[in-house]
Write a protein that holds these residues in place. Structure first.
Motif, PDB file in Angstrom:
ATOM      1  N   ALA A   1      -0.805  -3.062   3.994  1.00 58.56           N
ATOM      2  CA  ALA A   1       0.631  -3.307   4.136  1.00 58.56           C
ATOM      3  C   ALA A   1       1.363  -2.494   3.080  1.00 58.56           C
ATOM      4  CB  ALA A   1       0.941  -4.797   3.974  1.00 58.56           C
ATOM      5  N   PRO A   2       1.962  -1.365   3.445  1.00 58.24           N
ATOM      6  CA  PRO A   2       2.610  -0.504   2.456  1.00 58.24           C
ATOM      7  C   PRO A   2       3.675  -1.200   1.612  1.00 58.24           C
ATOM      8  CG  PRO A   2       2.300   0.699   4.491  1.00 58.24           C
ATOM      9  CD  PRO A   2       1.898  -0.723   4.771  1.00 58.24           C
ATOM     10  N   HIS A   3       4.334  -2.214   2.166  1.00 59.60           N
ATOM     11  CA  HIS A   3       5.364  -2.908   1.377  1.00 59.60           C
ATOM     12  C   HIS A   3       4.742  -3.815   0.318  1.00 59.60           C
ATOM     13  CE1 HIS A   3       4.309  -5.748   4.588  1.00 59.60           C
ATOM     14  NE2 HIS A   3       4.721  -6.721   3.785  1.00 59.60           N
ATOM     15  N   GLU A   4       3.427  -4.008   0.372  1.00 62.76           N
ATOM     16  CA  GLU A   4       2.758  -4.878  -0.590  1.00 62.76           C
ATOM     17  C   GLU A   4       1.884  -4.119  -1.589  1.00 62.76           C
ATOM     18  OE1 GLU A   4       0.513  -7.628   1.712  1.00 62.76           O
ATOM     19  OE2 GLU A   4       2.269  -8.747   2.420  1.00 62.76           O
ATOM     20  N   TRP A   5       1.474  -2.880  -1.264  1.00 59.26           N
ATOM     21  CA  TRP A   5       0.534  -2.206  -2.142  1.00 59.26           C
ATOM     22  C   TRP A   5       1.197  -1.684  -3.414  1.00 59.26           C
ATOM     23  CZ3 TRP A   5      -1.025   1.952   2.005  1.00 59.26           C
ATOM     24  CH2 TRP A   5      -0.030   2.916   2.137  1.00 59.26           C
ATOM     25  N   ALA A   6       0.369  -1.419  -4.431  1.00 58.92           N
ATOM     26  CA  ALA A   6       0.855  -0.826  -5.676  1.00 58.92           C
ATOM     27  C   ALA A   6       1.038   0.665  -5.423  1.00 58.92           C
ATOM     28  CB  ALA A   6      -0.132  -1.066  -6.811  1.00 58.92           C
ATOM     29  N   ALA A   7       2.258   1.061  -5.076  1.00 55.68           N
ATOM     30  CA  ALA A   7       2.517   2.394  -4.527  1.00 55.68           C
ATOM     31  C   ALA A   7       2.063   3.525  -5.445  1.00 55.68           C
ATOM     32  CB  ALA A   7       4.003   2.545  -4.203  1.00 55.68           C
ATOM     33  N   GLU A   8       2.185   3.327  -6.762  1.00 53.54           N
ATOM     34  CA  GLU A   8       1.799   4.385  -7.692  1.00 53.54           C
ATOM     35  C   GLU A   8       0.285   4.562  -7.769  1.00 53.54           C
ATOM     36  OE1 GLU A   8       1.744   0.560  -9.928  1.00 53.54           O
ATOM     37  OE2 GLU A   8       3.083   1.515  -8.447  1.00 53.54           O
TER      38      GLU A   8
ATOM     39  N   VAL B   1      -1.542   4.635  -4.913  1.00 50.16           N
ATOM     40  CA  VAL B   1      -1.914   5.081  -3.570  1.00 50.16           C
ATOM     41  C   VAL B   1      -1.653   6.588  -3.458  1.00 50.16           C
ATOM     42  CG1 VAL B   1      -1.539   4.825  -1.087  1.00 50.16           C
ATOM     43  CG2 VAL B   1      -1.333   2.833  -2.599  1.00 50.16           C
ATOM     44  N   GLY B   2      -2.707   7.360  -3.240  1.00 52.41           N
ATOM     45  CA  GLY B   2      -2.583   8.805  -3.137  1.00 52.41           C
ATOM     46  C   GLY B   2      -2.649   9.281  -1.698  1.00 52.41           C
ATOM     47  N   VAL B   3      -2.230  10.515  -1.495  1.00 50.82           N
ATOM     48  CA  VAL B   3      -2.330  11.181  -0.199  1.00 50.82           C
ATOM     49  C   VAL B   3      -2.890  12.580  -0.434  1.00 50.82           C
ATOM     50  CG1 VAL B   3      -1.130  11.987   1.866  1.00 50.82           C
ATOM     51  CG2 VAL B   3      -0.331   9.913   0.702  1.00 50.82           C
ATOM     52  N   VAL B   4      -4.075  12.853   0.108  1.00 48.66           N
ATOM     53  CA  VAL B   4      -4.709  14.167  -0.020  1.00 48.66           C
ATOM     54  C   VAL B   4      -5.173  14.582   1.371  1.00 48.66           C
ATOM     55  CG1 VAL B   4      -6.492  15.543  -1.142  1.00 48.66           C
ATOM     56  CG2 VAL B   4      -5.515  13.578  -2.339  1.00 48.66           C
ATOM     57  N   LEU B   5      -4.508  15.587   1.937  1.00 43.22           N
ATOM     58  CA  LEU B   5      -4.783  16.000   3.303  1.00 43.22           C
ATOM     59  C   LEU B   5      -5.094  17.489   3.360  1.00 43.22           C
ATOM     60  CD1 LEU B   5      -1.897  14.000   4.982  1.00 43.22           C
ATOM     61  CD2 LEU B   5      -4.332  13.450   5.075  1.00 43.22           C
ATOM     62  N   GLY B   6      -5.908  17.883   4.323  1.00 45.45           N
ATOM     63  CA  GLY B   6      -6.299  19.274   4.472  1.00 45.45           C
ATOM     64  C   GLY B   6      -5.543  19.972   5.586  1.00 45.45           C
ATOM     65  N   VAL B   7      -5.003  21.138   5.279  1.00 45.66           N
ATOM     66  CA  VAL B   7      -4.309  21.985   6.252  1.00 45.66           C
ATOM     67  C   VAL B   7      -4.713  23.421   5.944  1.00 45.66           C
ATOM     68  CG1 VAL B   7      -2.097  22.718   7.216  1.00 45.66           C
ATOM     69  CG2 VAL B   7      -2.330  20.396   6.292  1.00 45.66           C
TER      70      VAL B   7
ATOM     71  N   GLY C   1       5.501   5.305   1.720  1.00 45.31           N
ATOM     72  CA  GLY C   1       5.794   4.841   0.369  1.00 45.31           C
ATOM     73  C   GLY C   1       4.591   4.895  -0.546  1.00 45.31           C
ATOM     74  N   ALA C   2       3.866   6.007  -0.507  1.00 40.57           N
ATOM     75  CA  ALA C   2       2.697   6.204  -1.385  1.00 40.57           C
ATOM     76  C   ALA C   2       3.127   7.113  -2.535  1.00 40.57           C
ATOM     77  CB  ALA C   2       1.546   6.829  -0.609  1.00 40.57           C
ATOM     78  N   ARG C   3       3.124   6.597  -3.765  1.00 38.69           N
ATOM     79  CA  ARG C   3       3.698   7.343  -4.878  1.00 38.69           C
ATOM     80  C   ARG C   3       2.653   7.886  -5.851  1.00 38.69           C
ATOM     81  NH1 ARG C   3       7.201   2.846  -5.574  1.00 38.69           N
ATOM     82  NH2 ARG C   3       6.550   2.699  -7.756  1.00 38.69           N
ATOM     83  N   GLY C   4       1.370   7.853  -5.449  1.00 43.47           N
ATOM     84  CA  GLY C   4       0.321   8.412  -6.294  1.00 43.47           C
ATOM     85  C   GLY C   4       0.196   9.905  -6.093  1.00 43.47           C
ATOM     86  N   PRO C   5      -0.906  10.510  -6.560  1.00 45.68           N
ATOM     87  CA  PRO C   5      -1.119  11.955  -6.391  1.00 45.68           C
ATOM     88  C   PRO C   5      -0.935  12.374  -4.938  1.00 45.68           C
ATOM     89  CG  PRO C   5      -2.808  11.040  -7.808  1.00 45.68           C
ATOM     90  CD  PRO C   5      -2.036   9.872  -7.270  1.00 45.68           C
ATOM     91  N   ASN C   6      -0.280  13.509  -4.739  1.00 44.56           N
ATOM     92  CA  ASN C   6       0.100  13.906  -3.391  1.00 44.56           C
ATOM     93  C   ASN C   6      -0.009  15.422  -3.260  1.00 44.56           C
ATOM     94  OD1 ASN C   6       2.358  14.894  -1.399  1.00 44.56           O
ATOM     95  ND2 ASN C   6       1.908  12.787  -0.833  1.00 44.56           N
ATOM     96  N   PHE C   7      -0.934  15.896  -2.421  1.00 40.25           N
ATOM     97  CA  PHE C   7      -1.085  17.329  -2.227  1.00 40.25           C
ATOM     98  C   PHE C   7      -1.961  17.608  -1.011  1.00 40.25           C
ATOM     99  CE2 PHE C   7      -4.104  15.805  -5.397  1.00 40.25           C
ATOM    100  CZ  PHE C   7      -5.334  16.285  -4.969  1.00 40.25           C
ATOM    101  N   VAL C   8      -1.972  18.877  -0.606  1.00 37.71           N
ATOM    102  CA  VAL C   8      -2.901  19.307   0.436  1.00 37.71           C
ATOM    103  C   VAL C   8      -3.951  20.212  -0.178  1.00 37.71           C
ATOM    104  CG1 VAL C   8      -1.188  19.150   2.283  1.00 37.71           C
ATOM    105  CG2 VAL C   8      -1.575  21.335   1.135  1.00 37.71           C
ATOM    106  N   THR C   9      -5.104  20.261   0.458  1.00 39.33           N
ATOM    107  CA  THR C   9      -6.155  21.209   0.086  1.00 39.33           C
ATOM    108  C   THR C   9      -6.243  22.254   1.189  1.00 39.33           C
ATOM    109  OG1 THR C   9      -7.837  19.814   1.140  1.00 39.33           O
ATOM    110  CG2 THR C   9      -7.468  19.510  -1.214  1.00 39.33           C
ATOM    111  N   THR C  10      -6.439  23.482   0.787  1.00 36.97           N
ATOM    112  CA  THR C  10      -6.504  24.586   1.744  1.00 36.97           C
ATOM    113  C   THR C  10      -7.743  25.417   1.462  1.00 36.97           C
ATOM    114  OG1 THR C  10      -4.095  24.632   1.926  1.00 36.97           O
ATOM    115  CG2 THR C  10      -5.274  26.563   2.690  1.00 36.97           C
ATOM    116  N   SER C  11      -8.777  25.191   2.235  1.00 38.20           N
ATOM    117  CA  SER C  11     -10.026  25.944   2.114  1.00 38.20           C
ATOM    118  C   SER C  11     -10.510  26.312   3.507  1.00 38.20           C
ATOM    119  CB  SER C  11     -11.082  25.138   1.346  1.00 38.20           C
ATOM    120  OG  SER C  11     -11.198  23.823   1.850  1.00 38.20           O
TER     121      SER C  11
END
Length: 408
Positions: free
Chosen positions: A90-97, A99-105, A150-160
């Motif tokens: 539940a994004p409204h309940e998690w500790a947003a800082e 929670v990270g997002v790391v996605l590959g493109v 609402g994820a405020r942790g590390p946020n970036f994409v990886t490109t390999s």
């Protein structure tokens, strides 16, 4: 050691095979390629691909967001939402800082850039869209997911290159093991079905044109008559959590990300090292990281693109590392090659194999090369215990990433 375990608690899918785990599994087990004529590629010498059908960005994301984002972000954001729901988060309940997002493109949207460059080249700079840059740069996928959820942790994409989303999963795991995050949304999204992509890959002689029975016969990983890759598209996003965090909230665990290995061939901008030097290094590193011996592995999800050199090198590496390799599958025979998202899709399909305790068949495989024979099911899925599995992803530039998953 239990504190170091990283769990997969959520899975979100938007693929040519479907957008729910059950639909995707049933399609994979049917063992038939989804390649078909692609209206976006009409007039090109290669005019087919594996497309996501039935996906409506307006319905999924709303009118404004669907207009603001490119298709790779449409697919990735929809998959991220599904992963969060599947994990019971539940994004409204998690500790947003935390929670990270790391996605590959693997690249930006060549379709959008082609349209905007035509404006500039035609002497109409004022006609270039003010949204062209913001909607097309790869990092926007991670940024948009963070904004939406609402994820405020590390946020970036990886490109390999074609290992991008596998790299993302490995880095996401390490963020959790380092104590930086409790949750990371990871995987990737890609839609390479753009005429510029196809033109480039055609000129490189990387695409399959061999379709005597139509586009559905063109993707032939590990077959002696393979002639190149078939483009696909899609997105897969995993919700990763520390074992302690997942346990504390009573989450279902789909699997553990136990091993990760990465390497560079340091050899050629396109071709793999002929001896499989980098691929073997990444595979052995993943096994060592997990503390597993080759004999512990039940299943390998191969990179298996259908290119002559790539498949030969991968088969040689598997035979060298495992002796007698475990059961192998090549999902690109069914869903095509989603480039930067391919590793995440293969990881998702492997999670389903572990859930169903079966390995899907590889499509279009009639005969393997002598001396490079692997145990690859065809025609129908094969039931067997899948407690430990390896997933391979190798990309242009000799960029390699391998994941090892274990059942909960």
């Amino acid at each position: 050691m239990s504190d170091q375990r990283v769990a997969v608690t959520g899975l979100g899918l938007v693929t040519p095979a479907g957008d729910s785990p059950q639909a995707v599994w049933e399609t994979l087990c049917a063992g038939r390629s989804l390649a078909a004529r692609d209206p976006a590629l009409a007039g090109l010498s290669v005019d087919f691909s594996c497309q996501v059908s039935g996906f409506d960005a307006v319905t999924e994301l709303g009118v404004r967001m669907s207009r603001r984002l490119d298709r790779f972000a449409h697919l990735g954001l929809a998959a991220a939402r599904r992963a969060v729901r599947d994990a019971g988060l539940a994004p409204h309940e998690w500790a947003a800082e935390r929670v990270g997002v790391v996605l590959g493109v693997s690249s930006n949207s060549l379709q959008t850039y082609a349209q905007e460059f035509s404006q500039l080249g035609g002497g109409r700079p004022s006609a270039v869209s003010p949204l062209a840059l913001a909607r097309s740069i790869p990092s926007q996928l991670a940024g948009e997911v963070a904004i939406d959820l609402g994820a405020r942790g590390p946020n970036f994409v990886t490109t390999s290159a074609c290992a991008s989303s596998m790299t993302a999963i490995g880095v996401a795991r390490d963020l959790i093991r380092a104590g930086t995050c409790d949750i990371v949304l990871t995987g990737g999204g890609e839609s390479p079905r753009a005429p510029m992509n196809v033109a480039c890959l055609t000129q490189m002689k990387a695409l399959s044109r061999e379709c005597p029975a139509g586009p559905g016969s063109a993707s032939r990983p590990f077959d002696v008559d393979r002639g190149g890759l078939v483009l696909g598209e899609g997105a897969a996003v995993l919700a990763l959590e520390s074992a302690a965090h997942a346990r504390a909230r009573g989450a279902r665990v789909r699997a553990f990300v136990r091993g990760y290995g990465a390497s560079a061939d340091a050899y050629h901008p396109i071709a793999p090292h002929p001896g499989g030097r980098g691929a073997e290094q990444a595979l052995r590193s993943a096994l060592a990281d997990a503390g597993c011996a080759p004999a512990d592995v039940d299943h390998v999800s191969a990179h298996g693109t259908g290119t002559r050199r790539g498949d030969a090198v991968e088969a040689d590496v598997l035979l060298r590392v495992f002796g007698t390799p475990p059961v192998v599958t090549a999902a690109k025979s069914v869903v095509g090659h989603a480039m930067g998202a391919a590793g995440a899709l293969a990881t998702a399909f492997t999670l389903l194999a572990m859930e169903h305790q079966a390995v899907p068949p590889t499509a279009n495989l009639a005969e393997q090369e002598a001396g490079r024979e692997l145990d690859i099911p065809t025609g129908r899925h094969r039931r067997l215990p899948v407690g430990t599995a390896v997933v391979n992803a190798f990309g242009f530039g000799g960029q390699n990433a391998v994941l090892l998953l274990t059942a909960p």
